[in-house]
Enzyme design. Structure first.
Site, mmCIF file in Angstrom:
data_model
loop_
_atom_site.group_PDB
_atom_site.id
_atom_site.type_symbol
_atom_site.label_atom_id
_atom_site.label_comp_id
_atom_site.label_asym_id
_atom_site.label_seq_id
_atom_site.Cartn_x
_atom_site.Cartn_y
_atom_site.Cartn_z
ATOM 1 N N SER A 109 74.549 24.396 28.302
ATOM 2 C CA SER A 109 74.558 23.403 27.338
ATOM 3 C C SER A 109 75.565 22.144 28.135
ATOM 4 O O SER A 109 76.541 22.279 29.292
ATOM 5 C CB SER A 109 75.209 23.556 26.179
ATOM 6 O OG SER A 109 75.465 23.353 25.644
ATOM 7 N N TYR A 124 80.445 29.494 22.344
ATOM 8 C CA TYR A 124 79.144 29.284 22.633
ATOM 9 C C TYR A 124 79.230 29.544 24.174
ATOM 10 O O TYR A 124 78.591 29.371 24.712
ATOM 11 C CB TYR A 124 78.703 28.360 21.558
ATOM 12 C CG TYR A 124 77.646 27.717 22.417
ATOM 13 C CD1 TYR A 124 76.399 28.620 21.883
ATOM 14 C CD2 TYR A 124 77.308 26.535 22.826
ATOM 15 C CE1 TYR A 124 75.409 28.265 22.608
ATOM 16 C CE2 TYR A 124 76.428 25.755 23.047
ATOM 17 C CZ TYR A 124 74.923 26.365 22.784
ATOM 18 O OH TYR A 124 73.825 26.048 23.187
HETATM 19 N N1 LIG Z 1 68.771 21.606 20.911
HETATM 20 C C1 LIG Z 1 70.446 21.149 21.414
HETATM 21 O O1 LIG Z 1 70.720 19.869 21.131
HETATM 22 C C2 LIG Z 1 71.429 22.059 22.639
HETATM 23 C C3 LIG Z 1 71.802 21.805 23.326
HETATM 24 C C4 LIG Z 1 72.447 22.347 24.365
HETATM 25 C C5 LIG Z 1 71.538 23.531 24.606
HETATM 26 N N2 LIG Z 1 70.861 23.883 24.044
HETATM 27 C C6 LIG Z 1 70.326 25.206 23.956
HETATM 28 O O2 LIG Z 1 68.373 25.260 24.642
HETATM 29 C C7 LIG Z 1 68.032 26.510 23.902
HETATM 30 C C8 LIG Z 1 67.367 26.038 22.473
HETATM 31 O O3 LIG Z 1 67.778 25.002 21.452
HETATM 32 P P1 LIG Z 1 67.542 24.772 20.553
HETATM 33 O O4 LIG Z 1 67.769 23.850 19.842
HETATM 34 O O5 LIG Z 1 65.944 24.352 20.486
HETATM 35 O O6 LIG Z 1 67.908 26.085 19.297
HETATM 36 P P2 LIG Z 1 66.898 27.292 18.719
HETATM 37 O O7 LIG Z 1 67.653 28.297 16.928
HETATM 38 O O8 LIG Z 1 66.134 25.980 17.606
HETATM 39 O O9 LIG Z 1 65.398 27.931 18.967
HETATM 40 C C9 LIG Z 1 66.352 29.114 19.943
HETATM 41 C C10 LIG Z 1 65.106 30.163 19.228
HETATM 42 O O10 LIG Z 1 65.444 30.979 19.833
HETATM 43 C C11 LIG Z 1 65.403 32.388 19.130
HETATM 44 N N3 LIG Z 1 65.941 33.093 19.563
HETATM 45 C C12 LIG Z 1 67.518 33.279 19.643
HETATM 46 N N4 LIG Z 1 67.791 34.947 19.778
HETATM 47 C C13 LIG Z 1 66.501 35.076 21.078
HETATM 48 C C14 LIG Z 1 66.388 36.556 20.966
HETATM 49 N N5 LIG Z 1 67.580 37.053 21.531
HETATM 50 N N6 LIG Z 1 64.966 37.002 21.068
HETATM 51 C C15 LIG Z 1 64.214 36.443 21.358
HETATM 52 N N7 LIG Z 1 64.238 34.961 20.601
HETATM 53 C C16 LIG Z 1 65.855 34.906 20.101
HETATM 54 C C17 LIG Z 1 65.301 32.218 17.590
HETATM 55 O O11 LIG Z 1 63.976 32.788 16.740
HETATM 56 C C18 LIG Z 1 65.203 30.412 17.869
HETATM 57 O O12 LIG Z 1 63.428 30.452 17.163
HETATM 58 C C19 LIG Z 1 68.803 27.281 23.328
HETATM 59 O O13 LIG Z 1 69.628 27.955 24.057
HETATM 60 C C20 LIG Z 1 70.283 26.225 22.798
HETATM 61 O O14 LIG Z 1 71.146 27.643 23.310
HETATM 62 C C21 LIG Z 1 69.972 23.380 23.106
#
Ligand SMILES: NC(=O)c1ccc[n+]([C@@H]2O[C@H](COP(=O)([O-])OP(=O)(O)OC[C@H]3O[C@@H](n4cnc5c(N)ncnc54)[C@H](O)[C@@H]3O)[C@@H](O)[C@H]2O)c1
Length: 332
Positions: free
Chosen positions: A132, A157
């Site tokens: 991130s 985080y």
């Molecule tokens: N969306 C953004 O802008 C952004 C920015 C920086 C980093 N990220 C990272 O990208 C990744 C995806 O983010 P997102 O926005 O799609 O979030 P999101 O919450 O929509 O997707 C994450 C998914 O992981 C699943 N999950 C959580 N813990 C779990 C576990 N222990 N086992 C299995 N599944 C699990 C959740 O049910 C969810 O569906 C994450 O790692 C997040 O930290 C996202």
């Protein structure tokens, strides 16, 4: 290629799965459907993007917590992935302050469990994992370049994401697992998470509520349209590595003030915004800006969606889905 996507029903995971299917890859998704936000949104998103409603090829989706190493190992043994895109995590800086142990478990223990599966797999997959922009923490030099030290996180985080990078580096050296960490910068678009600024703003605007912007709206974010995020991931799945463990920024390279985003959204929704200003909460950072100087020449990555186009597509989805009351925006 056989690609395992963790967190597949999530915002980035479902869009990425759809993109990988269109390219002809075999995809298996795993997701624990954690209750951080409405699980119905996750199910509807998956169905619309990668399930029956999407038409075309479909991916298998297995309900599995990545912290459950035994079960995850079973998925590895059955599917034998050549690449794992690890997106499963507890996202959100604020959630890490209110529920630190949930954040630690899903983000640190979950990633360790995944790395252990890779270590013991018969075919060692490439691991492309979500880091991130928050790892840049208190760095004030803009744009953020991968070479700068990322050792001053300002939220738990961010610390877990930086821990993931160090864990990947360690496993890459110890067990020869190729690892690619992607520092995502504020993804947005249709089917986004309800805790994200764009969704919160749209929700408040469409209900005539005042909305809170931090520091008079002067906070800047490198908003990256979801299809461009998926494009960046796809390119990093295939990039020839120069070291066993590498890191890339995946952003738009165009930071925007939150206030401009509010006005763009309000215009699209046809409403006049009522704006309240608030100080930047602890754990937040005033600006993010991705340098693309590493990813662009190495992969040819070129984010293509303007903020105007992206916001228009988001509003179209928001009107059709979220504002109809489906998949409530409740965040734990
Ligand atoms: N969306 C953004 O802008 C952004 C920015 C920086 C980093 N990220 C990272 O990208 C990744 C995806 O983010 P997102 O926005 O799609 O979030 P999101 O919450 O929509 O997707 C994450 C998914 O992981 C699943 N999950 C959580 N813990 C779990 C576990 N222990 N086992 C299995 N599944 C699990 C959740 O049910 C969810 O569906 C994450 O790692 C997040 O930290 C996202």
């Amino acid at each position: 290629m056989r690609i395992l996507v963790t967190g597949a029903a999530g915002f980035i995971g479902a869009h990425l799965t759809a993109r990988l299917l269109r390219e002809g890859h075999m995809v298996t998704g795993v997701d624990a459907f954690t209750p951080y936000y409405d699980v119905r949104l996750k199910r509807d998103r998956w169905a619309a993007l990668a399930g029956p409603a999407a038409g075309g090829a479909q991916a298998r989706l297995i309900t599995c917590d990545v912290c459950d190493g035994e079960r995850l190992q079973g998925v590895f043994a059955a599917f034998r992935p050549e690449c794992v895109v690890h997106l499963a995590a507890q996202p959100g800086m604020r959630a890490s302050l209110s529920a630190p142990f949930v954040c630690q478990k899903n983000n640190v223990e979950g990633f360790l469990s995944l790395l252990e599966c890779c270590r013991h797999a018969t075919v060692t997959p490439r691991v492309v994992y979500a880091s991130s922009s928050s790892v840049y923490g208190a760095c004030t030099a803009l744009p953020f370049v991968e070479e700068q030290p990322a050792d001053r996180p300002v939220s738990l985080y961010a610390a877990t994401k930086r821990a993931n990078e160090l864990m990947a580096h360690t496993y890459a050296q110890l067990y020869d697992i190729p690892c690619v960490g992607l520092r995502f910068f504020t993804a947005y678009g249709p089917w986004c998470r309800p805790d994200m600024a764009l969704y919160l703003f749209a929700d408040a605007l469409s209900q005539g509520r005042p909305l809170q912007v931090f520091e008079g709206g002067d906070v800047r974010r490198d908003f990256t349209y979801i299809e461009d995020v998926a494009e960046g991931v796809v390119r990093c799945i295939g990039v020839p590595l120069q070291a066993r463990s590498e890191l890339f920024n995946v952003g738009s390279g165009r930071p925007v003030a939150l206030l401009s985003v509010v006005h763009l959204l309000a215009e699209r929704l046809g409403v006049t915004p009522r704006i309240e200003t608030a100080p930047l909460p602890p754990g937040d950072i005033p600006a993010t800006w991705a340098s693309l100087a590493r990813i662009q020449p190495r992969t040819g990555y070129q984010p293509a969606t303007t903020l105007e186009e992206g916001v228009a597509r988001f509003v179209e989805w928001f009107r059709a889905y979220a504002a109809s009351g489906a998949g409530s925006g409740a965040v734990r």
